[in-house]
Write a protein that holds these residues in place. Structure first.
Motif, mmCIF file in Angstrom:
data_model
loop_
_atom_site.group_PDB
_atom_site.id
_atom_site.type_symbol
_atom_site.label_atom_id
_atom_site.label_comp_id
_atom_site.label_asym_id
_atom_site.label_seq_id
_atom_site.Cartn_x
_atom_site.Cartn_y
_atom_site.Cartn_z
ATOM 1 N N THR A 157 45.101 -54.145 54.742
ATOM 2 C CA THR A 157 45.329 -53.300 53.558
ATOM 3 C C THR A 157 46.606 -53.723 52.839
ATOM 4 O OG1 THR A 157 44.290 -51.481 54.751
ATOM 5 C CG2 THR A 157 45.534 -50.915 52.769
ATOM 6 N N LEU A 158 46.469 -53.992 51.559
ATOM 7 C CA LEU A 158 47.622 -54.365 50.739
ATOM 8 C C LEU A 158 48.387 -53.095 50.355
ATOM 9 C CD1 LEU A 158 49.021 -56.748 49.287
ATOM 10 C CD2 LEU A 158 47.558 -56.262 47.320
ATOM 11 N N VAL A 159 49.692 -53.055 50.626
ATOM 12 C CA VAL A 159 50.458 -51.832 50.317
ATOM 13 C C VAL A 159 51.536 -52.058 49.258
ATOM 14 C CG1 VAL A 159 49.931 -50.656 52.503
ATOM 15 C CG2 VAL A 159 51.978 -52.125 52.343
ATOM 16 N N ASN A 160 51.381 -53.100 48.456
ATOM 17 C CA ASN A 160 52.241 -53.219 47.271
ATOM 18 C C ASN A 160 51.821 -52.151 46.255
ATOM 19 O OD1 ASN A 160 52.528 -56.412 48.233
ATOM 20 N ND2 ASN A 160 54.314 -55.540 47.203
ATOM 21 N N SER A 161 52.597 -52.027 45.175
ATOM 22 C CA SER A 161 52.330 -50.904 44.256
ATOM 23 C C SER A 161 51.054 -51.094 43.430
ATOM 24 C CB SER A 161 53.536 -50.641 43.356
ATOM 25 O OG SER A 161 53.876 -51.795 42.627
ATOM 26 N N VAL A 162 50.351 -52.220 43.604
ATOM 27 C CA VAL A 162 49.005 -52.345 43.020
ATOM 28 C C VAL A 162 48.013 -51.477 43.797
ATOM 29 C CG1 VAL A 162 49.341 -54.616 41.964
ATOM 30 C CG2 VAL A 162 48.613 -54.478 44.363
ATOM 31 N N ASN A 163 48.412 -51.019 44.980
ATOM 32 C CA ASN A 163 47.630 -50.039 45.745
ATOM 33 C C ASN A 163 47.848 -48.666 45.082
ATOM 34 O OD1 ASN A 163 47.086 -47.951 47.626
ATOM 35 N ND2 ASN A 163 47.283 -49.366 49.340
ATOM 36 N N PRO A 164 46.795 -48.049 44.542
ATOM 37 C CA PRO A 164 46.984 -46.805 43.763
ATOM 38 C C PRO A 164 47.619 -45.667 44.566
ATOM 39 C CG PRO A 164 44.633 -47.306 44.084
ATOM 40 C CD PRO A 164 45.389 -48.501 44.571
ATOM 41 N N TYR A 165 47.489 -45.674 45.873
ATOM 42 C CA TYR A 165 48.106 -44.603 46.674
ATOM 43 C C TYR A 165 49.631 -44.659 46.631
ATOM 44 C CZ TYR A 165 43.350 -43.966 48.359
ATOM 45 O OH TYR A 165 42.011 -43.751 48.430
ATOM 46 N N ARG A 166 50.164 -45.881 46.421
ATOM 47 C CA ARG A 166 51.616 -46.010 46.276
ATOM 48 C C ARG A 166 52.088 -45.214 45.061
ATOM 49 N NH1 ARG A 166 54.571 -50.583 47.364
ATOM 50 N NH2 ARG A 166 56.013 -49.490 45.988
ATOM 51 N N ILE A 167 51.381 -45.374 43.950
ATOM 52 C CA ILE A 167 51.766 -44.690 42.706
ATOM 53 C C ILE A 167 51.643 -43.168 42.897
ATOM 54 C CG2 ILE A 167 51.216 -44.444 40.233
ATOM 55 C CD1 ILE A 167 52.283 -47.252 41.044
ATOM 56 N N GLU A 168 50.589 -42.761 43.602
ATOM 57 C CA GLU A 168 50.394 -41.325 43.860
ATOM 58 C C GLU A 168 51.603 -40.743 44.594
ATOM 59 O OE1 GLU A 168 47.855 -39.237 42.797
ATOM 60 O OE2 GLU A 168 47.505 -41.011 41.578
ATOM 61 N N GLY A 169 52.019 -41.404 45.648
ATOM 62 C CA GLY A 169 53.172 -40.906 46.416
ATOM 63 C C GLY A 169 54.447 -40.900 45.583
ATOM 64 N N GLN A 170 54.641 -41.972 44.837
ATOM 65 C CA GLN A 170 55.899 -42.113 44.083
ATOM 66 C C GLN A 170 56.013 -41.136 42.908
ATOM 67 O OE1 GLN A 170 56.173 -46.770 45.292
ATOM 68 N NE2 GLN A 170 56.828 -46.330 43.226
ATOM 69 N N LYS A 171 54.882 -40.652 42.401
ATOM 70 C CA LYS A 171 54.942 -39.716 41.259
ATOM 71 C C LYS A 171 55.621 -38.396 41.650
ATOM 72 C CE LYS A 171 50.540 -37.382 41.998
ATOM 73 N NZ LYS A 171 49.105 -37.279 41.706
ATOM 74 N N THR A 172 55.684 -38.105 42.955
ATOM 75 C CA THR A 172 56.270 -36.833 43.405
ATOM 76 C C THR A 172 57.758 -36.713 43.059
ATOM 77 O OG1 THR A 172 56.770 -37.734 45.605
ATOM 78 C CG2 THR A 172 54.645 -36.600 45.335
#
Ligand code: F0G
Length: 353
Positions: A151-166
């Motif tokens: 699993t790629l976990v750079n910010s192209v992974n949409p879940y990264r953006i979800e977490g960071q929006k908090t």
């Protein structure tokens, strides 16, 4: 006793959390919003910093990584991977350790700050240092994730953006509404994308208002500002030494939709903001983070930030991440003395005891 339970529990209603999502946490988030009275006053603005260096691995990456790793675990993945200028690798390695996943990181050889490398090593990541820059490393891991079950976990992974929006939610709660301006460093451009998403979602639900997004690249890596890929990006702020940001279009969109802009700051301006912040306000943030402060100083001077504005600058990473730049920038050595009280007193008091 603080009842904070970490991002996934606190914000589950705003995040793609299902009944199968593990409640992974290092108690990330809930970082301080600190007013900068001394720096604000001569500028004629109300400046605050969102101190993301207070996250468990010392950067904002923990917000995105907790979500990306929890979703990788939920999907049954056994390995995660990222390219990194340092902070992403530290966060990925920490959450992978906690979630019992293999963690592979690709870094630009010799171009990541020592504290970040130390973290990835201690958390037990497999580290590959390539003789190339971040952009090349990202290209490689993206290609590998197409052919391997990692699993790629750079910010192209949409879940990264979800977490960071908090982080945008927290700022609205801390101020009672969105600030007039959000100033943020831009590297791969995931975080500015995440904040803009966060402000919009919170506003839709709670009418908190929208901030103008002002992003700042380092001048030697200012692909978006120059509107061209930088083949050999260079900056003292190694965290944002990126010449072809993956979320380029989304960053431009965030700036345009919000009425903000993306500008660049020089290494000199970054280092001067780095010292100002530490010496005047007692806040130590890594050089890339200080692009936001340097950007605020520049934007107040050129009128892009208006007098009286409430401004939040995001300090993305802890100053302790990069002790080498700190020691080099402070440019003085401790005075070494014998363990003799009379001599020590003489130096401190400037006279014979
Ligand atoms: N500030 C710090 C301290 C960072 O580590 C990064 C990115 C940024 C700002 C820029 O954020 O990429 O979302 O625009 N660091 C990544 C890494 C690239 O690998 O740690 P962005």
């Amino acid at each position: 006793m603080n009842g904070w339970q970490g991002l996934i529990k606190e914000y589950k209603d705003f995040l793609p959390v299902t009944e199968n999502t593990p409640f992974l946490s290092l108690m990330e988030g809930n970082t301080p919003l600190i007013p900068l009275e001394k720096i604000s006053q001569p500028l004629g603005i109300k400046l605050y910093v969102k101190y993301e260096g207070a996250n468990p691995t010392g950067s904002f990456k923990d917000r995105g990584m907790v979500m990306a790793v929890a979703k990788a675990k939920e999907a049954g993945s056994s390995a995660i991977m990222c390219a990194s200028t340092g902070n992403t690798s530290a966060a990925a390695a920490a959450y992978a350790a906690r979630a019992n996943l293999r963690c592979i990181v690709l870094i630009p050889n010799g171009k990541i700050a020592m504290g970040k490398l130390a973290q990835a090593m201690m958390y037990g990541a497999e580290i590959y240092a390539i003789d190339g820059n971040f952009d090349r490393a990202l290209e490689m891991v993206r290609n590998l994730s197409d052919i391997a079950p990692i699993t790629l976990v750079n910010s192209v992974n949409p879940y990264r953006i979800e977490g960071q929006k908090t982080a945008a939610f927290e700022i609205c709660d801390q101020l009672g509404q969105a600030p007039d301006v959000l100033a943020i460093p831009v590297g791969n451009a995931g975080n500015i994308t995440a904040y803009w998403k966060g402000f919009k979602e919170y506003h839709d639900l709670k009418a908190t208002g929208l901030a103008e997004m002002h992003g700042f690249e380092a001048e030697g890596a200012a692909a978006i500002v120059q509107n061209q890929v930088i083949e050999n990006p260079e900056t003292i702020a190694t965290a944002i030494r990126i010449g072809n940001p993956a979320s380029w279009e989304l960053a431009v969109k965030a700036a345009q939709e919000s009425g903000g802009n993306i500008d660049s700051v020089t290494d000199e301006e970054i280092l001067s903001a780095y010292q100002l912040l530490a010496k005047q306000e007692g806040i130590f943030a890594e050089p890339a983070s200080c692009a936001s402060i340097a950007g605020v100083l520049k934007s107040v001077a050129n009128g892009k930030i208006k007098q009286g504005a409430t401004v939040v600058a995001v300090l993305t990473g802890n100053g302790l991440k990069d002790p080498e730049t700190a020691i080099h920038t402070a440019s003085f050595e401790p005075t070494v003395l014998p363990a003799d009280q009379d001599i020590v007193f003489e130096h401190i008091l400037g006279k014979k005891p």
